[in-house]
Design an enzyme around this catalytic site. Structure first.
Site, short mmCIF file in Angstrom:
data_model
loop_
_atom_site.label_atom_id
_atom_site.label_comp_id
_atom_site.label_asym_id
_atom_site.label_seq_id
_atom_site.Cartn_x
_atom_site.Cartn_y
_atom_site.Cartn_z
N LYS A 1 -6.87 -2.39 1.11
CA LYS A 1 -8.17 -2.33 1.79
C LYS A 1 -8.11 -3.27 2.99
O LYS A 1 -8.04 -4.49 2.83
CB LYS A 1 -9.31 -2.71 0.85
N LYS B 1 -7.70 2.27 2.00
CA LYS B 1 -8.98 2.31 2.70
C LYS B 1 -8.89 1.41 3.92
O LYS B 1 -8.48 0.24 3.78
CB LYS B 1 -10.08 1.81 1.75
#
Length: 333
Positions: free
Chosen positions: A203, A255
């Protein structure tokens, strides 16, 4: 006299001649089951609240969320990932609403689970940022830094209350070191070995999260660069991947999706667990904004972006277009 040997011997264009031909030889296919719908539910909302930065997306009421979940089941998508938006006055330094059994996220989990049962994977964002008055993903120390280990204790409690509320899958998104292992232990201690963990393995500290801040009414002060990953790094993601798998992650995720397709491809090539990617708010809003201006073909751009994410290696994609795209794919079939 024509010299026929001067023409190409191989003609790849033969396999592009008609829609039927292109469909037959397509190497990557989107399917409704590939898709997961992120959804926001707002405490105390009497009607859905439009999110200005994300046209077409709303902060749901409890009732409209149940309706969205039922529509997701009918469309054939695999899951719904829930994010809670508490009353501003309820936020505190510890993110107490996130572990309150009667907090908005836990209430929404029970609502949706009662609505859809096991027909849809009910997934829950496991993070404190929506619930803290400072907007960070963890507990702060006396110098204002995110305290990794104190945060893990909060995550363990959060995992347990989310499991009790009906989550099939928890998605730890805070990027704390050791979070997967602690959450796995916490779930197992209450006999919830059946609850899966979707690890937010890579992330990144991205500028593309901007519209999401409005979606969850973020109170963020500062940034998250000390715990989310540096966009410049690749090997770091692979190290995070190895740690998450060692700690017991059932699925892993990258992500954002679009700007990090190279990371997604590396992760997908390296593992034998399901790999997801999150097409985040900024990716969504850019396409919607350009389409509103008439600069791109909206539907084609959406499908192209999602196909690219799947082609790079994602088995599942979290996208705010999940239900819409699944309905169109179903109609096309």
């Amino acid at each position: 006299m024509t010299t026929y040997g001067s023409f190409p011997g191989a003609r790849p264009r033969r396999l592009r001649t008609t829609p039927a031909m292109r469909r037959m030889v397509a190497e990557t296919r989107l399917h409704p089951a590939d898709l997961i719908l992120p959804a926001f539910v707002r405490e105390g909302a009497g009607e859905p609240v439009p999110i200005a930065a994300m046209p077409g997306v709303v902060q749901h009421t409890r009732d409209s969320l149940k309706k969205a979940a039922a529509e997701a089941v009918a469309a054939g998508i695999s899951g719904i990932m829930l994010f809670g938006v508490p009353e501003e006055s309820g936020k505190d330094a510890l993110g107490t609403p996130g572990t309150d059994p009667d907090g908005i996220l836990q209430v929404a989990l029970r609502d949706v689970r009662a609505e859809v049962g096991d027909d849809l994977l009910v997934m829950s964002d496991l993070c404190l940022d929506e619930f803290t008055d400072h907007g960070h993903c963890g507990v702060l120390d006396d110098q204002g830094r995110v305290d990794n280990d104190a945060t893990l204790e909060r995550y363990a409690e959060m995992a347990q209350v989310q499991a009790d509320a009906g989550a099939h899958v928890v998605g730890p998104s805070g990027m704390m070191d050791g979070q997967i292992g602690v959450i796995r232990d916490a779930l197992d201690q209450i006999g919830r070995e059946d609850v899966a963990i979707l690890a937010y393995t890579a992330k990144y500290a991205s500028a593309f999260y901007g519209p999401f801040r409005e979606a969850v009414a973020s109170s963020l002060q500062g940034d998250r660069k000390t715990y989310q990953q540096d966009p410049a790094n690749v090997r770091e993601s692979m190290r995070e991947l190895a740690l998450d798998l060692e700690e017991g992650a059932d699925m892993v995720m990258v992500k954002p999706a679009g700007p990090y397709l190279d990371i997604l491809a590396k992760v997908a090539d390296a593992v034998d667990v399901p790999v997801a990617a999150y097409q985040i708010s900024g990716e969504y809003s850019m396409i919607e904004a350009a389409a509103e201006k008439g600069w791109i073909d909206r539907d084609r751009a959406i499908l192209e972006a999602l196909t690219g994410i799947k082609r790079a290696g994602a088995r599942n994609i979290l996208t705010y277009w999940a239900t819409e795209v699944a309905q169109k794919l179903g109609a096309a079939q």
